[in-house]
Design a protein around this motif. Sequence first.
Motif, PDB file in Angstrom:
ATOM      1  N   LEU A 133       6.075  42.392 -35.167  1.00 31.83           N
ATOM      2  CA  LEU A 133       6.980  42.642 -34.221  1.00 31.83           C
ATOM      3  C   LEU A 133       6.376  42.713 -32.372  1.00 31.83           C
ATOM      4  O   LEU A 133       4.986  42.227 -32.279  1.00 31.83           O
ATOM      5  N   THR A 134       7.586  41.144 -32.080  1.00 35.82           N
ATOM      6  CA  THR A 134       7.241  40.737 -30.709  1.00 35.82           C
ATOM      7  C   THR A 134       7.571  41.459 -29.189  1.00 35.82           C
ATOM      8  O   THR A 134       8.262  41.938 -29.452  1.00 35.82           O
ATOM      9  N   VAL A 135       6.645  42.205 -28.540  1.00 27.47           N
ATOM     10  CA  VAL A 135       6.408  42.983 -27.445  1.00 27.47           C
ATOM     11  C   VAL A 135       7.118  42.680 -26.329  1.00 27.47           C
ATOM     12  O   VAL A 135       5.889  42.295 -26.016  1.00 27.47           O
ATOM     13  N   ASP A 136       8.023  42.302 -25.493  1.00 27.30           N
ATOM     14  CA  ASP A 136       8.006  41.344 -24.312  1.00 27.30           C
ATOM     15  C   ASP A 136       9.487  41.627 -23.872  1.00 27.30           C
ATOM     16  O   ASP A 136      10.106  41.618 -24.375  1.00 27.30           O
ATOM     17  N   ASP A 137       9.701  41.846 -22.396  1.00 19.85           N
ATOM     18  CA  ASP A 137      10.486  42.069 -21.984  1.00 19.85           C
ATOM     19  C   ASP A 137      11.120  40.155 -21.387  1.00 19.85           C
ATOM     20  O   ASP A 137      12.429  40.313 -20.787  1.00 19.85           O
ATOM     21  N   GLU A 138      11.120  39.547 -21.344  1.00 18.69           N
ATOM     22  CA  GLU A 138      11.084  38.418 -21.096  1.00 18.69           C
ATOM     23  C   GLU A 138      11.856  37.650 -22.774  1.00 18.69           C
ATOM     24  O   GLU A 138      10.826  36.890 -22.820  1.00 18.69           O
ATOM     25  N   PRO A 139      12.881  36.930 -22.422  1.00 21.27           N
ATOM     26  CA  PRO A 139      13.427  36.007 -23.693  1.00 21.27           C
ATOM     27  C   PRO A 139      13.233  35.425 -23.806  1.00 21.27           C
ATOM     28  O   PRO A 139      13.193  34.989 -25.172  1.00 21.27           O
ATOM     29  N   VAL A 140      13.080  34.459 -22.671  1.00 25.52           N
ATOM     30  CA  VAL A 140      12.273  33.467 -22.991  1.00 25.52           C
ATOM     31  C   VAL A 140      11.269  33.579 -24.185  1.00 25.52           C
ATOM     32  O   VAL A 140      10.699  32.402 -25.066  1.00 25.52           O
ATOM     33  N   GLN A 141      10.464  34.122 -23.707  1.00 23.31           N
ATOM     34  CA  GLN A 141       9.089  33.896 -24.420  1.00 23.31           C
ATOM     35  C   GLN A 141       9.059  34.853 -25.989  1.00 23.31           C
ATOM     36  O   GLN A 141       8.443  34.134 -26.826  1.00 23.31           O
ATOM     37  N   ARG A 142      10.283  35.427 -26.514  1.00 23.34           N
ATOM     38  CA  ARG A 142      10.517  36.723 -27.064  1.00 23.34           C
ATOM     39  C   ARG A 142      10.948  35.299 -28.253  1.00 23.34           C
ATOM     40  O   ARG A 142      10.541  34.975 -29.115  1.00 23.34           O
ATOM     41  N   ARG A 143      12.113  34.193 -27.742  1.00 21.28           N
ATOM     42  CA  ARG A 143      12.206  33.156 -28.459  1.00 21.28           C
ATOM     43  C   ARG A 143      11.098  31.997 -28.592  1.00 21.28           C
ATOM     44  O   ARG A 143      10.973  31.292 -30.256  1.00 21.28           O
ATOM     45  N   LEU A 144      10.110  31.962 -27.971  1.00 24.83           N
ATOM     46  CA  LEU A 144       9.079  30.994 -28.666  1.00 24.83           C
ATOM     47  C   LEU A 144       8.344  31.615 -29.810  1.00 24.83           C
ATOM     48  O   LEU A 144       8.066  31.264 -29.830  1.00 24.83           O
ATOM     49  N   ALA A 145       7.639  33.129 -29.074  1.00 24.62           N
ATOM     50  CA  ALA A 145       6.975  33.560 -30.158  1.00 24.62           C
ATOM     51  C   ALA A 145       7.765  33.713 -31.133  1.00 24.62           C
ATOM     52  O   ALA A 145       7.107  33.287 -32.588  1.00 24.62           O
TER      53      ALA A 145
ATOM     54  N   TYR B  61       6.485  33.537 -41.191  1.00 25.87           N
ATOM     55  CA  TYR B  61       6.332  35.782 -40.932  1.00 25.87           C
ATOM     56  C   TYR B  61       8.400  36.168 -40.736  1.00 25.87           C
ATOM     57  O   TYR B  61       8.676  35.208 -39.713  1.00 25.87           O
ATOM     58  N   ARG B  62       8.377  36.811 -41.317  1.00 29.58           N
ATOM     59  CA  ARG B  62       9.356  37.555 -40.215  1.00 29.58           C
ATOM     60  C   ARG B  62       9.233  38.291 -38.926  1.00 29.58           C
ATOM     61  O   ARG B  62       7.997  39.126 -38.599  1.00 29.58           O
ATOM     62  N   VAL B  63      10.132  38.393 -38.237  1.00 31.49           N
ATOM     63  CA  VAL B  63       9.932  38.899 -37.460  1.00 31.49           C
ATOM     64  C   VAL B  63      11.172  39.655 -36.482  1.00 31.49           C
ATOM     65  O   VAL B  63      11.928  39.755 -36.309  1.00 31.49           O
ATOM     66  N   ALA B  64      10.594  40.541 -35.817  1.00 31.39           N
ATOM     67  CA  ALA B  64      11.391  41.335 -35.001  1.00 31.39           C
ATOM     68  C   ALA B  64      11.085  41.671 -33.570  1.00 31.39           C
ATOM     69  O   ALA B  64       9.957  41.263 -33.532  1.00 31.39           O
TER      70      ALA B  64
END
Length: 517
Positions: free
Chosen positions: A6-18, A27-30
Amino acid sequence: MPITILTVDDEPVQRRLAREALTRAGYRVAEAESGEAALQSLADTSTAAIDLVLLDLMMPGMDGLETLAAMREQGFDQPVIVLTAKGGMDSVIAAMRAGAFDYVVKPVAPERLRTCVHDALKVQERITTPRRRPAASPSAITGFDNLTSRSEAMTRVITIAKKAAASNIPVIIEGESGVGKERLARAIANASDRSRKKFVTVNCGAIPENLVESILFGHEKGAFTGATERQIGKFVEADDGTLFLDEIGDLPLDAQVKLLRAVQEGEVDAVGARQTKKVDVRFISATHHDLVSAVQAGRFREDLYYRLSVFPIRMPPLRERREDIAPLAEQFTRSFVRSEGAGHIKGIERGALNLLMRYDWPGNIRQLENTIFRAVVLAEGPHLTEADFPQIATQLGSPPAEQERSHAAERHMEMVLQSPSELGDLQRAAKALRLADQQPSSDDMGSELTDGFLAALDSEGDVRALAEIEEEMIRFAIDHYGGQMSEVARRLGIGRSTLYRKLKEFGIDPEIIRDAG
């Protein structure tokens, strides 16, 4: 079944990179945009179970630290890797102390992130897999000889405890959580005339308030709803032996009244029983609270305190017995090498021991033991090194060795001396080092760069300190490229953040150098 992160970040770009980095690793990503959404995802039983959380520290609303605290309060024990921007080390240190496994700096370096995730999951798997522990019980192996006591503070404790073991006097052991109060209690019991009798432990702080009386004193079948069978209670179980009342300061006041009678009279009344039962129990208590203050505040009965604290012993925290840190670390290393089947590990290096000895260990011996366990599980080399203790290095304010290892360019001056061919424009400096070493002259042995050549020897003919050479190389690069800091960093083979950290470290003002040039 795929592992879900589970990636928890308010920045869409950072979530995309992760997401891209983790998906490539299989890995499966939520995803969650906030701390509140993350807690909902963790609690949602209709979705795939979360195996690890990648948590940004700086978010609007519930920030990362608050989210981490809420996770632990609600019983979510997944490993957490925190995300931080450059310069946010204070928050990282707070997160580590709150239980985060590791951290990565934004923007996320994919390889660094995958390494962190792999290590966290590896440790979690070892923790949840049944351990191959020795069959002997702690009570059977714990004695005064097993307590590390190179420090004067701990030597005094053991001397006092041996005197307590010679009688049946009630003992209370005071000290912070994790200092080893139960181990000392077992050592006292094993050195007493009750060494062959039972050692029964009760964690008073972990008993539900409505069950305290039943667990301590027992109950008869049918005494209350749910009492489907008779229970003898801890007092009767410890008859003729030792009863260790851990965290006695957390015992409710109502239960303290009945405990006082049991201590004074040696009699217990099981819930629903028609008569009392005589017991012969040796009492050892422990607490991390200041019981004197608790008595004054009315949270602990004064008469019970004096009954239990006839012989008080204070266990010093690990920061007050630093001489014991190294031998404890070596002892835990040997133990985990055996239990984890890590025969490739031969010991722990002196540099790593020095790192551990500098740390204050707020969690005391328990924290040290867990830290060594993590290192043994993850270590690949023949010895534990500083690189195997990144969390400790982070909390001491120095960058973890494993992070430095993943950013090898930051070690540019070492590379100048070892493999100059890899550094392009720094080849001239490397050549100068060799020339100066072969043909030292008084003109070249000063502290300045002359025509692009750097002196390797000082005025006494000795090799100069690497820090001096590094500082001069940075000064020269700033002057050579006219103060263009991006170009300076690129040519030196380091990041801008590292360059500015070096400027601060050496007290270099680029404006002055540029103006002088």
